[in-house]
Design a protein around this motif. Structure first.
Motif, PDB file in Angstrom:
ATOM      1  N   ASP A 121       0.837  -1.192   0.000  1.00 59.42           N
ATOM      2  CA  ASP A 121       0.000   0.000   0.000  1.00 59.42           C
ATOM      3  C   ASP A 121       0.878   1.250   0.000  1.00 59.42           C
ATOM      4  O   ASP A 121       1.701   1.440   0.900  1.00 59.42           O
ATOM      5  CB  ASP A 121      -0.915  -0.010   1.220  1.00 59.42           C
ATOM      6  CG  ASP A 121      -2.093   0.936   1.082  1.00 59.42           C
ATOM      7  OD1 ASP A 121      -2.425   1.309  -0.057  1.00 59.42           O
ATOM      8  OD2 ASP A 121      -2.703   1.265   2.119  1.00 59.42           O
ATOM      9  N   GLY A 122       0.724   2.079  -1.010  1.00 58.59           N
ATOM     10  CA  GLY A 122       1.561   3.264  -1.144  1.00 58.59           C
ATOM     11  C   GLY A 122       2.803   3.034  -1.970  1.00 58.59           C
ATOM     12  O   GLY A 122       3.525   3.983  -2.295  1.00 58.59           O
ATOM     13  N   ARG A 209      -2.277   5.710  -1.508  1.00 57.32           N
ATOM     14  CA  ARG A 209      -2.754   4.586  -0.695  1.00 57.32           C
ATOM     15  C   ARG A 209      -4.261   4.424  -0.879  1.00 57.32           C
ATOM     16  O   ARG A 209      -4.956   5.374  -1.245  1.00 57.32           O
ATOM     17  CB  ARG A 209      -2.440   4.815   0.788  1.00 57.32           C
ATOM     18  CG  ARG A 209      -0.958   4.998   1.083  1.00 57.32           C
ATOM     19  CD  ARG A 209      -0.751   5.435   2.520  1.00 57.32           C
ATOM     20  NE  ARG A 209       0.576   5.987   2.724  1.00 57.32           N
ATOM     21  CZ  ARG A 209       1.589   5.321   3.280  1.00 57.32           C
ATOM     22  NH1 ARG A 209       1.403   4.077   3.693  1.00 57.32           N
ATOM     23  NH2 ARG A 209       2.771   5.883   3.429  1.00 57.32           N
TER      24      ARG A 209
END
Length: 287
Positions: A121-122, A209
């Protein structure tokens, strides 16, 4: 599926520090730029293997097949073994482009039977933000022994099937492309008749995200993608649609992908096209 399809940078660093035998794939790719390999060589998460979206996560065919049709089942298995994926191994995928190409890798490998595929995530930005180390150069792992499934076209939609789709059809492109005000790539502007626009950008934060499950759920329900109705998704060429499928997985909604997407629809003679916004008063469940 649950939110376990995502992994945080902190959790990934802890797994690596603990010697977890995971396979990490760097899936950097941007349409119109490089394949991402040069950026990968300049710096990547330690141990990450480069995965080429154009060469390994997409096939090639006629314009009516779209820009990123699915690779054959055999070709994907060969790529997975070349990446060093072993049978039963956890796979983590990431990129530096708001998890867009990484989502395509997650979707392709998950539907082929790899039970534990997670998206960082990210992406690489999140990894660097916690001060985690990167390394340069190529990683060439020992050949893996993973055996993938052979889903073929059993869980995706063809252009013919989309034309007769009886559920909610989500268009993940930017609103101006959906409305037909601009089309920078494909031959015709507009959207598939009856589609609802759910731009993938609405489901992501400014740093790339995924938003909270509550926010994603609300966005799905606003466009009529309720739990009790079949949901399908398309985009420009089948990559962003996979990210919408991942967003659906985060809230327990199954999203069927139309891999050919707008690039296939707009290159198939005789397919109807709509332009403009969907009227706000129109109830998607009554279509």
């Amino acid at each position: 599926m649950t939110a376990s399809v995502l992994i945080t940078a902190d959790d990934l660093r802890a797994l690596l520090a603990g010697g977890a035998g995971i396979r990490i794939l760097d899936v950097r790719y941007r349409l119109g730029f490089t394949d991402g390999h040069e950026d990968y060589l300049a710096g990547h998460i330690p141990g990450a293997v480069f995965a080429d979206l154009e060469a390994d996560l997409a096939g090639h065919g006629e314009p009516s097949d779209g820009r990123h049709p699915l690779p054959s089942d055999a070709a994907l298995e060969e790529a997975a073994r070349r990446w060093g994926i072993g049978q039963g191994q956890t796979v983590v995928v990431y990129d530096d482009s708001r998890s867009l190409p990484a989502s395509r890798a997650w979707w392709a490998l998950s539907r082929a039977g790899i039970a534990d595929v997670r998206v960082l995530d990210g992406g690489l930005g999140a990894w660097r933000a916690i001060g985690a180390a990167t390394e340069e150069g190529e990683v060439t792992p020992p050949r893996g022994d993973v055996v993938l499934g052979r889903p073929g076209a059993t869980d995706v939609l063809s252009t013919e099937q989309v034309a007769g789709w009886g559920g909610v059809l989500l268009d993940a492109r930017a609103p101006e492309r959906f409305r037909g005000e601009t089309e920078p790539i494909d031959p015709v502007a507009g959207h598939i008749p009856g589609a609802r626009n759910l731009p993938i950008a609405d489901l992501l934060t400014d740093d790339g995200r995924f938003r909270s499950p509550e926010e994603i759920l609300s966005a799905f329900e606003v466009v009529g993608a309720a739990e009790e109705v079949p949901i399908a998704a398309y985009c420009g060429s089948g990559v962003t649609a996979a990210q919408l499928a991942l967003a659906g997985a985060l809230i327990g909604r199954e999203v069927t992908v139309y891999p050919g997407s707008w690039s296939a629809w707009s290159n198939t003679p005789g397919r109807p096209i709509e332009v403009g916004a969907v009227p706000a008063e129109e109830d998607p469940l009554d279509e």
